[in-house]
Enzyme design. Structure first.
Site, PDB file in Angstrom:
ATOM      1  N   GLY A 661       0.796  -1.231   0.000  1.00  0.00           N
ATOM      2  CA  GLY A 661       0.000   0.000   0.000  1.00  0.00           C
ATOM      3  C   GLY A 661       0.817   1.263   0.000  1.00  0.00           C
ATOM      4  CD  GLU A 664      -1.109   8.253  -5.003  1.00  0.00           C
ATOM      5  OE1 GLU A 664      -2.333   8.001  -5.039  1.00  0.00           O
ATOM      6  OE2 GLU A 664      -0.595   8.997  -4.142  1.00  0.00           O
ATOM      7  CE  LYS A 679       4.733  13.855  -1.664  1.00  0.00           C
ATOM      8  NZ  LYS A 679       5.179  12.537  -1.168  1.00  0.00           N
TER       9      LYS A 679
END
Length: 816
Positions: A661, A664, A679
């Site tokens: 996980g 994405e 970012k």
């Protein structure tokens, strides 16, 4: 001598009559009692409805049937108790026949004379008081009923008269000297010497009781209702409103006049003049002390309460012709008085250019016409430029005798409303300093009341959350809210999740969504929605401190933040899309938040739960200067390149990161490098660099368009084609004492993201397994840079960062 008044809410049914009768009997054991009764609950409104229907030529029998049905139920209940109701039944039948006869006459005339209106409306109190006299006699009380010839009107007004206390005093005393234990009177009206009824105005039964108390110099006047007394605010709007043990006459008058429907402000005048204390008590909780209205109320508290008067219109008359003109205010008030319009509030500008006043919304059109007629000459010659009407306003009033002895009350009041996003249109304060009133848009009235109450009576920080996006991060955030509920309460933080939405459904709760079952509730009760539906939640629920929490990746939603901020919401976002739009939008976000006193928080846009943004901005505000920056800004790429370092193939590393996980849903989004580029752009903008996303040099992990046609499930297999190339690069780096990392850099005014060979002994060389690291070279931090390091991927740490931002939106009573 004791005077008691029982309102319609205490007389809603036979149980109410029994409870009220028991209270009267209890007090009558110690002293003589005069009891004043309102009509049975709802009857007066139904009588008005019947009159209006008759005037309009419409069916008036339905409201009459509703009236008779409610009163018949009480008579039948008393009959079941053993009372002989023959006489009462006759009164009820006769009243119905006369009522129908009078209404038919009104229908034929298409008009209702004020004398007839008074007679019809008086019938409700006449019947209820006769019912109560019967109840008391059934309970063994020596009770006598009297008509209101004991309360002769002081003037000729049919609908809003006063009682002539000088004439009433001997009549009342004579009635009590005959020796009844209890004298029962109808409220709301008096009876003149010609035997006709004259009404005593709105809430006239309160005034009836006060007039009786003043005339008889009673020990006390008790007003029995279905509430415990005066509250610090309307408890239907403010859940933590407190019962006030005492208020002064002036405070009670201000609270009542501006919306606290506990006692008529008109009733307080005779009580204050005669210095008779008034107790507000609860019929259904008679042992509670209630509120005492008296002259000796303590002034230890600066603010006693907050009242709200709804459905108000603000009328402004403005023009150069008003300056220096004697009698303008007199003409204005006279024009309204001629049409029986009461002015609730009036303010004049210091330049004498304008006067603003407030009336009830239903009287606004008549008031405007009256002023237009009165100032016709001035309007014709341009001396009055305009007469404007703002309808659907509300007046929020801060009340307290102690305000005059305390500084800063008005500032605190205004700041509380500003913090709640409420626009104040008019401010008024009387010379006694007992009340300060604000006129606001009616849609903001509840928020204004709650904000004001919190500022003066609260110690709890309020947070109202609307969560948009309830996937991995959003779901974890709700779980953290639930786990931390006790701690939040202990810290006086009231966090309520008011609404939850996924991409298709919106679930809204009137109070708070149960976080145990939110998924089931959203599935079963969620409805399709638009942004307008989300914005409407603020006004529909009267939210004090609404915060939108965006845990989605929806770029369309991110483009709506400016509208949300302008609508009075704080915005907390894990979604990076807003901060990486064009610079114009970037600045618009911050300007809109500042202009509307809202917070726009996005700490998790970089580094998940790491305090990156705050730390960097804090350094720069303290005078430091950024010389250079490098960082590993993707937890998913940190994990993938850590696995490559351990000898795992590239395709296997991607598959493992997907399984854990870290990535994405489509790992190509991570491998494109655009997430890191966003970012880095956010960091660059925070330190003052004027860059667009296209200005970032992006070298992706895999070539653009690689496996573009592959389904997500097939990606690991397709990526096996890259295993050999990545294995070669990993070996080359290892032979040079380095490791591969995906690095974002700011250097010499430019930004770049790329795969780099990083020395294993440098700060970034040790970053792997989902960690992030940010290395800042500044004037203060050199030659050894500041390093922030920690996990930068995963739902838990991201949700924790969002949670921290949400807590920063909390509005506390002393935040002014």
């Amino acid at each position: 001598m004791l005077v008691q008044k029982f309102g319609g809410s205490s007389l809603a049914n036979v149980e109410g009559f029994r409870a009220s009768g028991a209270l009267i009997r209890r007090f009558a054991e110690d002293e003589p009692v005069v009891v004043v009764l309102s009509a049975v609950y709802g009857v007066t409104n139904l009588l008005i409805e019947a009159i209006d229907a008759a005037v309009a030529g419409e069916d008036y029998r339905r409201p009459v049937d509703d009236i008779v049905g409610a009163e018949q139920d009480i008579v039948d209940g008393l009959k079941a108790d053993g009372m002989d109701v023959t006489e009462l039944q006759g009164v009820l039948d006769e009243r119905r026949a006369r009522l129908l006869q009078r209404l038919e006459g009104i229908r034929l005339l298409e008009n209702c004379p004020q004398e007839s209106r008074a007679e019809i409306l008086a019938s409700g109190e006449n019947l209820s008081s006769q019912l109560m006299a019967g109840v008391l006699r059934l309970q063994g009380v020596d009770a006598k009923w009297s008509d209101t010839d004991l309360l002769p009107p002081a003037d000729e007004s049919w609908l809003d008269s006063l009682v002539d206390l000088d004439l009433a005093r001997p009549r009342l005393r004579q009635a009590m000297e005959d020796g009844p234990q209890v004298l029962v009177l109808p409220g709301f009206h008096g009876k003149n010497d010609q035997g006709a009824y004259q009404l005593l105005g709105r809430n006239g039964s309160d005034y009836s009781a006060a007039a009786v108390a003043a005339a008889l110099e009673a020990r006390c006047c008790q007003i029995w209702k279905d509430v415990d007394g005066f509250y610090s605010a309307d408890p239907r709007l403010v859940s933590n409103a407190q019962v006030l043990p005492e208020v002064s006459y002036a405070e009670a008058m201000e609270l009542s006049f501006y919306g606290a429907g506990v006692i008529s402000s008109k009733a307080l005048a005779p009580l204050a003049a005669a210095a008779i204390p008034c107790e507000i008590r609860n019929t259904y909780e008679p042992d509670r002390p209630g509120t005492v209205v008296h002259a000796g109320a303590s002034r230890d508290t600066a603010v006693r309460g907050i009242s709200l008067l709804d459905h108000v219109a603000a009328i402004t008359i403005a023009g150069t012709g008003l300056r220096g003109r004697v009698g303008v205010a007199h003409r204005l008030m006279g024009a309204l008085a001629q049409r029986s319009i009461s002015v609730l509030l009036i303010v004049q500008s210091s330049s004498e250019y304008s006067i603003t006043l407030c009336v009830r919304t239903e009287e606004a059109a008549t008031a405007r016409k009256a002023l237009e007629d009165e100032f016709h000459f001035e309007r014709l010659h341009g001396l009055v430029s305009e007469i404007t009407v703002l309808e659907e306003r509300a007046v929020v009033t801060l009340v307290g005798d102690g305000m005059k002895h305390n500084r800063g009350i008005a500032a605190r009041f205004l700041t509380a409303n500003s913090a709640a996003g409420v626009n104040v249109e008019v401010i008024a304060q009387g010379s006694t300093e007992c009340g300060i009133s604000l006129v606001v848009d009616r849609r903001d009235a509840v928020a204004a009341t709650r904000a004001s109450h919190t500022a003066f009576f609260g110690s709890v920080a309020h947070i109202d959350v609307i969560l948009l996006g309830c996937g991995n991060v959003g779901g974890e955030l709700l779980a953290q809210f639930q786990r931390q509920a006790a701690k939040l309460e202990a810290n006086a933080q009231d966090l309520k999740v008011r609404a939850i939405a996924d991409s298709q459904r919106l679930l809204v709760a009137s109070d708070a969504i149960d976080l145990e079952t939110w998924r089931e509730q959203l599935q079963e009760g969620g409805k399709a929605y638009t942004l307008e539906d989300v914005i409407a939640i603020k006004d529909e629920l009267g939210l004090l401190n609404p915060t939108i929490v965006d845990c989605s990746t929806d770029e369309g939603l991110a483009r709506q933040y400016v509208e949300l901020l302008a609508s009075g919401f704080n915005v907390v976002c894990a979604n990076k899309k807003a901060n990486t739009q064009d610079m114009a939008y970037y600045h618009a976000l911050r300007e809109t938040a500042a202009r509307n006193f809202r917070k726009f928080l996005y700490e998790t846009n970089v580094g998940a739960g790491l305090p990156v943004i705050d730390t960097m901005v804090g350094l720069l505000r303290s005078g430091d200067r950024l010389r250079g920056f490098e960082g590993i800004l993707s937890g998913s790429l940190s994990a993938i390149f850590g696995m490559l370092e351990d000898g795992m193939s590239f395709s296997a590393a991607v598959a493992k990161a997907m399984e854990l996980g870290f990535t994405e849903p489509d790992p190509r989004d991570d491998l494109s490098g655009m997430d890191v580029a966003r970012k880095l752009l956010i960091i660059a903008r925070e330190v003052g660099m004027n860059l667009e996303l296209d200005d970032i040099e992006v070298m992706p992990v895999i070539e653009d368009g690689f496996a573009a046609d592959a389904a997500i499930a097939d990606l690991p297999e397709r990526m096996k084609a890259l295993d050999e190339a990545f294995a070669k690069r990993v070996k080359e780096a290892k032979d040079a004492g380095a490791v591969l990392r995906y690095v974002g850099r700011i250097v010499e005014g430019g930004c770049r993201v790329s795969v780099e060979s990083v020395p294993a002994d440098k700060p970034l060389g040790a970053i792997r397994d989902g960690e992030n690291a940010l290395v800042m070279h500044t004037d203060y931090y050199q030659p050894i840079p500041m390093v922030l390091r920690g996990y930068g991927a995963g739902a838990a740490v991201t949700a924790a960062g969002v949670f921290a931002d949400v807590l920063r939106t909390a509005w506390r009573p002393l935040d002014y």
